[in-house]
Design a protein around this motif. Structure first.
Motif, mmCIF file in Angstrom:
data_model
loop_
_atom_site.group_PDB
_atom_site.id
_atom_site.type_symbol
_atom_site.label_atom_id
_atom_site.label_comp_id
_atom_site.label_asym_id
_atom_site.label_seq_id
_atom_site.Cartn_x
_atom_site.Cartn_y
_atom_site.Cartn_z
ATOM 1 N N ASP A 133 26.988 50.315 -56.253
ATOM 2 C CA ASP A 133 26.413 49.258 -55.537
ATOM 3 C C ASP A 133 27.121 48.532 -54.422
ATOM 4 O O ASP A 133 26.949 48.409 -53.414
ATOM 5 C CB ASP A 133 25.431 48.088 -56.341
ATOM 6 C CG ASP A 133 24.287 49.092 -56.852
ATOM 7 O OD1 ASP A 133 23.864 50.116 -56.466
ATOM 8 O OD2 ASP A 133 23.854 48.296 -58.008
ATOM 9 N N TYR A 189 27.314 48.576 -50.310
ATOM 10 C CA TYR A 189 27.144 47.736 -49.345
ATOM 11 C C TYR A 189 28.516 47.440 -48.493
ATOM 12 O O TYR A 189 28.164 47.246 -47.187
ATOM 13 C CB TYR A 189 26.862 46.184 -50.269
ATOM 14 C CG TYR A 189 27.353 44.920 -49.464
ATOM 15 C CD1 TYR A 189 26.340 44.405 -48.870
ATOM 16 C CD2 TYR A 189 28.428 44.326 -49.270
ATOM 17 C CE1 TYR A 189 26.330 43.338 -48.232
ATOM 18 C CE2 TYR A 189 28.558 43.084 -48.745
ATOM 19 C CZ TYR A 189 27.664 42.481 -48.207
ATOM 20 O OH TYR A 189 27.512 41.277 -47.456
ATOM 21 N N ARG A 248 28.931 47.674 -44.292
ATOM 22 C CA ARG A 248 29.265 46.462 -43.409
ATOM 23 C C ARG A 248 30.418 47.090 -42.594
ATOM 24 O O ARG A 248 30.272 46.561 -41.445
ATOM 25 C CB ARG A 248 30.071 45.461 -44.329
ATOM 26 C CG ARG A 248 28.802 44.672 -45.288
ATOM 27 C CD ARG A 248 28.459 43.542 -44.408
ATOM 28 N NE ARG A 248 29.594 42.235 -44.281
ATOM 29 C CZ ARG A 248 29.702 41.644 -43.416
ATOM 30 N NH1 ARG A 248 29.029 41.434 -42.297
ATOM 31 N NH2 ARG A 248 30.788 40.713 -43.569
#
Length: 304
Positions: A179, A183, A187
């Motif tokens: 996870d 993320y 980004r």
């Protein structure tokens, strides 16, 4: 039959040119844009080269999104209202599928930022994307690098270091839990230009810059332009929970990793920062940027 330059432009980009500031878009020798009374034109260009600014195996829609977002970040750093952009696209070959996928990433930014594509160029060569962004500023107003004053607070938006961590993951240099990895890669691949924040800071911030080459390097530009020093508090630099397993690397990524495209800005004493922004230091007399802890790191990204 192979696609010509004009086939590629019309098929994939002609529908992306509508906007309130656009009188004439893709299809003629020049676009025609209009400013509101009392506004000035702002322009900036960014170039991305395969293998330097993005990985060779990156999906074309991500390249399109990232190329526009990084260029639009310069408008955010000036506090400008976006009005249009042009894209110069250099391709090894006329690959219709690649250009279609690239245009989907561009289309997403057109919608996200209100930044219509009003022109551009295509040519043959090593894969390179140049995005020229155009914006508008009220007469007499702009966020500049050179206005920081002794006693101002130093602030950043969002969180820093995520993009550098995402790149490290893509290059198999770090493997966090899934996870967090998803993320952080997001980004890096899909940065967001802080256009609304930049416009909120007009008339409030004394200096501003977007963080493209790393906090130390970009805060250093504010210090040099204003003839002042900046002190930073390492413990105040905002880091995301996704960097929790990175140890000392998290702070190094935040300081020098770059590619965050958050804003670093200075506010006079007593001026409250917008929501989502963090005070990380102070403007002082002197020169350069000083950190309150010793960190073994370089000064930020350098092209040469």
């Amino acid at each position: 039959m192979p696609s010509t330059e004009f086939d590629l432009i019309y098929r994939h980009f002609a529908s992306l040119g509508a906007g309130p500031a656009v009188d004439l878009s893709v299809g003629d020798d020049c676009a025609i844009l209009k400013l509101e009374p009392g506004e000035r034109l702002v322009t900036s260009v960014d170039t991305m080269v395969e293998g330097v600014h993005f990985l060779p195996d990156m999906f074309p829609e991500i390249i399109g999104f990232r190329a526009v977002s990084t260029a639009a970040s310069d408008l955010a750093a000036m506090g400008a209202r976006p009005i249009g952009m042009t894209i110069a696209l250099t391709l090894p070959q006329a690959d219709d599928f690649w250009v279609h996928s690239f245009s989907e990433g561009v289309a997403e930014t057109v919608s996200l930022y209100g930044l219509p594509l009003v022109g551009g160029d295509t040519t043959r060569g090593p894969l390179t994307i140049s995005v020229n962004v155009l914006g508008a500023l009220p007469a007499g107003e702009a966020l500049l690098r050179d206005g920081a004053q002794v006693g101002d607070g130093v602030y950043v938006s969002g969180q820093l270091g995520d993009a550098a961590a995402g790149l490290a993951i893509l290059q198999d240099e770090w493997r966090p839990e899934p996870d967090a990895a998803a993320y952080l890669v997001e980004r890096y691949e899909r940065p967001r230009a802080r256009l609304e924040l930049g416009q909120q800071l007009l008339g409030r911030a004394t200096a501003a810059i977007d963080i493209s080459d790393g906090l130390l390097a970009d805060a250093g530009h504010i210090a040099a332009a204003g003839g002042v020093g900046i002190t930073l508090t390492a413990g105040a630099i905002p880091l995301s929970a996704a960097l929790g397993g990175a140890g000392d690397r998290a702070l190094r990524w935040a300081l020098t990793g770059g590619d965050d495209y958050e804003l670093c800005f200075t506010l006079p004493a007593g001026e409250s920062a917008p929501e989502g922004c963090t005070r990380i230091g102070e403007v002082v007399s002197g020169q350069g940027v000083q950190l309150d802890v010793d960190v073994d790191t370089d000064a930020g990204y350098q092209h040469f």
